[in-house]
Design a protein around this motif. Sequence first.
Motif, PDB file in Angstrom:
ATOM      1  N   THR A  15       0.882  -0.919   0.374  1.00  0.00           N
ATOM      2  CA  THR A  15      -0.070  -0.217  -0.163  1.00  0.00           C
ATOM      3  C   THR A  15       0.991   0.597  -0.148  1.00  0.00           C
ATOM      4  O   THR A  15       1.859   1.029   0.001  1.00  0.00           O
ATOM      5  N   GLY A  16       0.325   2.696  -0.352  1.00  0.00           N
ATOM      6  CA  GLY A  16       0.782   3.354   0.018  1.00  0.00           C
ATOM      7  C   GLY A  16       0.354   4.288   0.464  1.00  0.00           C
ATOM      8  O   GLY A  16       0.675   6.006   1.235  1.00  0.00           O
ATOM      9  N   TYR A  17       0.318   4.269   2.086  1.00  0.00           N
ATOM     10  CA  TYR A  17      -0.297   4.597   3.609  1.00  0.00           C
ATOM     11  C   TYR A  17       0.958   4.468   4.370  1.00  0.00           C
ATOM     12  O   TYR A  17       0.700   5.074   5.489  1.00  0.00           O
ATOM     13  N   CYS A  18       2.087   4.717   3.952  1.00  0.00           N
ATOM     14  CA  CYS A  18       2.747   4.845   4.936  1.00  0.00           C
ATOM     15  C   CYS A  18       2.734   6.719   6.015  1.00  0.00           C
ATOM     16  O   CYS A  18       2.634   6.578   6.722  1.00  0.00           O
ATOM     17  N   TRP A  19       2.252   7.413   5.253  1.00  0.00           N
ATOM     18  CA  TRP A  19       1.733   8.620   6.270  1.00  0.00           C
ATOM     19  C   TRP A  19       0.850   8.890   6.858  1.00  0.00           C
ATOM     20  O   TRP A  19       0.406   9.024   7.767  1.00  0.00           O
ATOM     21  N   LEU A  20      -0.056   7.600   6.355  1.00  0.00           N
ATOM     22  CA  LEU A  20      -1.243   7.588   7.780  1.00  0.00           C
ATOM     23  C   LEU A  20      -0.559   6.536   8.595  1.00  0.00           C
ATOM     24  O   LEU A  20      -0.785   7.130  10.034  1.00  0.00           O
ATOM     25  N   ILE A  21       0.160   5.953   8.729  1.00  0.00           N
ATOM     26  CA  ILE A  21       0.541   5.275   9.110  1.00  0.00           C
ATOM     27  C   ILE A  21       1.452   5.843  10.281  1.00  0.00           C
ATOM     28  O   ILE A  21       1.769   5.589  11.940  1.00  0.00           O
ATOM     29  N   SER A  22       2.464   6.407  10.068  1.00  0.00           N
ATOM     30  CA  SER A  22       3.546   7.258  10.190  1.00  0.00           C
ATOM     31  C   SER A  22       1.988   7.915  11.283  1.00  0.00           C
ATOM     32  O   SER A  22       2.662   9.090  12.368  1.00  0.00           O
ATOM     33  N   ALA A  23       1.301   8.976  11.257  1.00  0.00           N
ATOM     34  CA  ALA A  23       0.152  10.117  11.696  1.00  0.00           C
ATOM     35  C   ALA A  23      -0.516   9.322  12.945  1.00  0.00           C
ATOM     36  O   ALA A  23      -0.347   9.655  13.752  1.00  0.00           O
ATOM     37  N   VAL A  24      -0.626   7.416  12.693  1.00  0.00           N
ATOM     38  CA  VAL A  24      -1.597   7.113  13.739  1.00  0.00           C
ATOM     39  C   VAL A  24      -0.257   6.894  15.000  1.00  0.00           C
ATOM     40  O   VAL A  24      -0.807   6.664  15.979  1.00  0.00           O
ATOM     41  N   ASN A  25       1.357   6.188  14.346  1.00  0.00           N
ATOM     42  CA  ASN A  25       1.592   6.266  14.909  1.00  0.00           C
ATOM     43  C   ASN A  25       2.016   7.883  16.033  1.00  0.00           C
ATOM     44  O   ASN A  25       2.634   7.383  17.265  1.00  0.00           O
TER      45      ASN A  25
END
Length: 371
Positions: A35-45
């Motif tokens: 997926t391209g969801y690095c931005w979402l995972i990092s924000a959740v983190n």
Amino acid sequence: MLEYLIDYKRAENEYSLLCSRVTDHSDFAVNQGKTGYCWLISAVNMILNECGRAHELFNVNYQQLIYWDKFERCINFICELKEAMGIHPGEAKELIRNSKLADEGQWHMAANVIHKHGIYIVNNVQSIADINTVELNAVLNYGIKGAAINWIKNGICDFQNFADKLIKEIDWVLKQYLPGAFCSEKEIICDWNPENYISIISSSSNVFDYQSGYQIVTETNMRNGLSGIHFNVPESEFYNSVRKQLKKQKSVWITCDAGKFLLWNKGVFDDKLFKLQNIFGGIDNLDRDDIKASASANMCHAMLIVDDIDDYFLVKNTRGSEFGKNGYGIMSRSWFEKFVFQAVVSKECIEDLLIGRKVYDISAERFYGNV
């Protein structure tokens, strides 16, 4: 041969420094898979870190967050389509041609989804690495755009009926690919406000000056959501603002070009590892604007900076435990100054720099460059 190009002794020293901070008992990093969801995972983190809930990172229902990101993007597209049709059918066709329902995103887009829909946890969560968003994006793009073209071609007057039917079909498709989206156990209650954060960049080019903010008017995933505003600050303030955030025991969301000068198995981001002076010469003094102007780097990945170690930053990636040490890496200051293009910090870290700033609307092409 590679010994002539890569300083392996320096790499080992940096990896040892990384291992001194990341132990076998440290929490692991989530794997974004294809997926391209690095931005979402990092924000959740980042948000869970600030709320003292970092231990629940692996139980987050990412299917639900992805569902809402896709759904909101589709709704935004339908609204834009209606507005374009009100101008001229040609405008609508141009919108359809240029729109792209994809995974890529930004900090404010993650904040939009999380602030509106929340973060939920589930015990038997499916790994985000197992979610096939490549196929989902293809189905959504082909289906929604095809339906829109048919609507224009057939001259259907009742847009509301068309939109209602399309929304139901979008919901159905999303639930086929994300069956666990609404199987959450409970919501994680975090006392955070996205308005308290600010995106900063540092560009010395004549495109941006140090006295202004820049709002990317073409970048959004949600109707009436937060917009992407980036304030340009001098390099020293860019670096120091990150350090200030870390001293407050808060992590920093960044975008960078993670594919440049990286030893994957060591998790080392350091351009000095590569002895480019031996073969090219005269390029060691390039800054991020020079590199960006040469189309040699661009914003393509989001991570978290979680700590500083001497003249290095400790980063948490979204590539699982195989990367570096338990998913963590180490970043040199030199690499930071060349390949980190954006950082998100709390406004209190740069409060004095925001006084009297003007904000200008720009296009995504002007901000990202022709990449």
